[in-house]
Design a protein around this motif. Structure first.
Motif, PDB file in Angstrom:
ATOM      1  N   GLU A 123       0.816  -1.205   0.000  1.00  0.00           N
ATOM      2  CA  GLU A 123       0.000   0.000   0.000  1.00  0.00           C
ATOM      3  C   GLU A 123       0.856   1.264   0.000  1.00  0.00           C
ATOM      4  N   THR A 124       2.012   1.207   0.667  1.00  0.00           N
ATOM      5  CA  THR A 124       2.927   2.355   0.635  1.00  0.00           C
ATOM      6  C   THR A 124       3.456   2.569  -0.781  1.00  0.00           C
ATOM      7  N   GLY A 125       3.782   1.472  -1.472  1.00  0.00           N
ATOM      8  CA  GLY A 125       4.225   1.601  -2.857  1.00  0.00           C
ATOM      9  C   GLY A 125       3.150   2.166  -3.752  1.00  0.00           C
ATOM     10  N   ALA A 126       1.894   1.782  -3.508  1.00  0.00           N
ATOM     11  CA  ALA A 126       0.796   2.318  -4.315  1.00  0.00           C
ATOM     12  C   ALA A 126       0.615   3.807  -4.062  1.00  0.00           C
ATOM     13  N   ARG A 127       0.703   4.234  -2.802  1.00  0.00           N
ATOM     14  CA  ARG A 127       0.563   5.666  -2.500  1.00  0.00           C
ATOM     15  C   ARG A 127       1.664   6.494  -3.152  1.00  0.00           C
ATOM     16  N   ILE A 155       4.808 -11.703  -7.678  1.00  0.00           N
ATOM     17  CA  ILE A 155       3.880 -12.830  -7.514  1.00  0.00           C
ATOM     18  C   ILE A 155       2.820 -12.500  -6.459  1.00  0.00           C
ATOM     19  N   ALA A 156       3.262 -11.870  -5.365  1.00  0.00           N
ATOM     20  CA  ALA A 156       2.314 -11.514  -4.312  1.00  0.00           C
ATOM     21  C   ALA A 156       1.328 -10.451  -4.799  1.00  0.00           C
ATOM     22  N   LEU A 157       1.792  -9.466  -5.546  1.00  0.00           N
ATOM     23  CA  LEU A 157       0.911  -8.399  -6.024  1.00  0.00           C
ATOM     24  C   LEU A 157      -0.093  -8.921  -7.052  1.00  0.00           C
ATOM     25  N   VAL A 158       0.388  -9.770  -7.958  1.00  0.00           N
ATOM     26  CA  VAL A 158      -0.505 -10.312  -8.986  1.00  0.00           C
ATOM     27  C   VAL A 158      -1.561 -11.201  -8.351  1.00  0.00           C
ATOM     28  N   GLY A 159      -1.276 -11.758  -7.183  1.00  0.00           N
ATOM     29  CA  GLY A 159      -2.253 -12.593  -6.497  1.00  0.00           C
ATOM     30  C   GLY A 159      -3.436 -11.821  -5.940  1.00  0.00           C
ATOM     31  N   GLN A 203      -7.726  -7.164  -7.463  1.00  0.00           N
ATOM     32  CA  GLN A 203      -8.328  -5.865  -7.210  1.00  0.00           C
ATOM     33  C   GLN A 203      -7.262  -4.801  -6.976  1.00  0.00           C
ATOM     34  N   PHE A 204      -6.235  -5.158  -6.229  1.00  0.00           N
ATOM     35  CA  PHE A 204      -5.142  -4.222  -5.969  1.00  0.00           C
ATOM     36  C   PHE A 204      -4.430  -3.860  -7.269  1.00  0.00           C
ATOM     37  N   MET A 205      -4.111  -4.856  -8.071  1.00  0.00           N
ATOM     38  CA  MET A 205      -3.441  -4.607  -9.338  1.00  0.00           C
ATOM     39  C   MET A 205      -4.323  -3.820 -10.286  1.00  0.00           C
ATOM     40  N   SER A 206      -5.628  -4.091 -10.280  1.00  0.00           N
ATOM     41  CA  SER A 206      -6.539  -3.370 -11.153  1.00  0.00           C
ATOM     42  C   SER A 206      -6.597  -1.887 -10.785  1.00  0.00           C
ATOM     43  N   ALA A 207      -6.571  -1.600  -9.480  1.00  0.00           N
ATOM     44  CA  ALA A 207      -6.581  -0.209  -9.039  1.00  0.00           C
ATOM     45  C   ALA A 207      -5.323   0.523  -9.500  1.00  0.00           C
ATOM     46  N   ILE A 208      -4.185  -0.155  -9.437  1.00  0.00           N
ATOM     47  CA  ILE A 208      -2.925   0.479  -9.858  1.00  0.00           C
ATOM     48  C   ILE A 208      -2.928   0.682 -11.372  1.00  0.00           C
ATOM     49  N   VAL A 209      -3.313  -0.334 -12.137  1.00  0.00           N
ATOM     50  CA  VAL A 209      -3.279  -0.243 -13.597  1.00  0.00           C
ATOM     51  C   VAL A 209      -4.258   0.818 -14.093  1.00  0.00           C
ATOM     52  N   ASN A 210      -5.432   0.911 -13.506  1.00  0.00           N
ATOM     53  CA  ASN A 210      -6.454   1.850 -13.972  1.00  0.00           C
ATOM     54  C   ASN A 210      -6.153   3.284 -13.551  1.00  0.00           C
TER      55      ASN A 210
END
Length: 200
Positions: free
Chosen positions: A111-115, A182-186, A189-196
């Motif tokens: 989540e820190t990386g996403a922020r 591997i953990a992120l792709v698992g 929803q998290f990956m979709s939020a980052i990609v979008n």
């Protein structure tokens, strides 16, 4: 008279002297061994020259123990290499320790990386996150140890070693990055939020 004179002529001229040995029959066992082992002794005796004594072998020198630690650098380049190498190792150690602490709490790490990318997202795949986060942390720890050992061995030989911490960091980061991915792709929803959210 003639018989006595003939017997007298066959004897040595001097009392107590012996005829010159022809086949070593008067030689002592030590002299025979010396002649067999050293042909030059035989040649010297035949020529009427006193043979030189065999050179005494020098006692084997005890092997010098390897100097402890690293060889003292003798050139400016070697000193600079040592300073840079130690600097990279210490910086890598600090970076590895802080990264391991973050990876062990993988949801917060993700989540820190996403922020940092400007994305507000919640990581929900907790079980896989903790497993792969611990795996990535182990890769960083073992990677630094292996790098330090290889660097130490090369520096002990007096060779340039600054590039080993750099290569070790790249290899370790790639392997740990695979675990994190591997953990992120698992978590779709998290990956979709980052990609979008992140502009392409």
């Amino acid at each position: 008279m003639s018989d006595d004179s003939s017997r007298g002529d066959a004897r040595p001229a001097e009392v107590g002297s012996r005829p010159r040995p022809q086949f070593g029959e008067y030689a002592t066992p030590e002299e025979q061994r010396a002649r067999i082992q050293r042909p030059e002794v035989t040649e010297a005796l035949d020529a009427g020259v006193a043979p030189q004594p065999a050179p005494t072998p020098e006692p084997a020198r005890a092997a010098q123990p390897a100097a402890a630690g690293f060889p003292v650098p003798t050139t400016r380049g070697a000193r600079v290499d040592r300073i840079v190498t130690f600097g990279l190792l210490f910086y890598g150690l600090f970076s590895v320790v802080t990264t391991i602490i973050q990876l062990l709490n993988f949801p917060e790490y993700a989540e820190t990386g996403a922020r940092m990318l400007g994305v507000e997202a919640t990581f929900t795949n907790l079980s896989a996150g903790y497993v792969w986060g611990a795996a990535a942390a182990a890769v960083y720890g073992f990677g630094w140890l292996a790098t330090a050992v290889l660097t130490w061995r090369r520096m002990k030989r007096g060779r340039l070693a600054f590039w080993i911490p750099l290569v070790g960091f790249v290899v370790t980061a790639l392997i740990a990055g695979i675990c994190v991915t591997i953990a992120l792709v698992g978590d779709p929803q998290f990956m979709s939020a980052i990609v979008n959210t992140v502009p392409s």
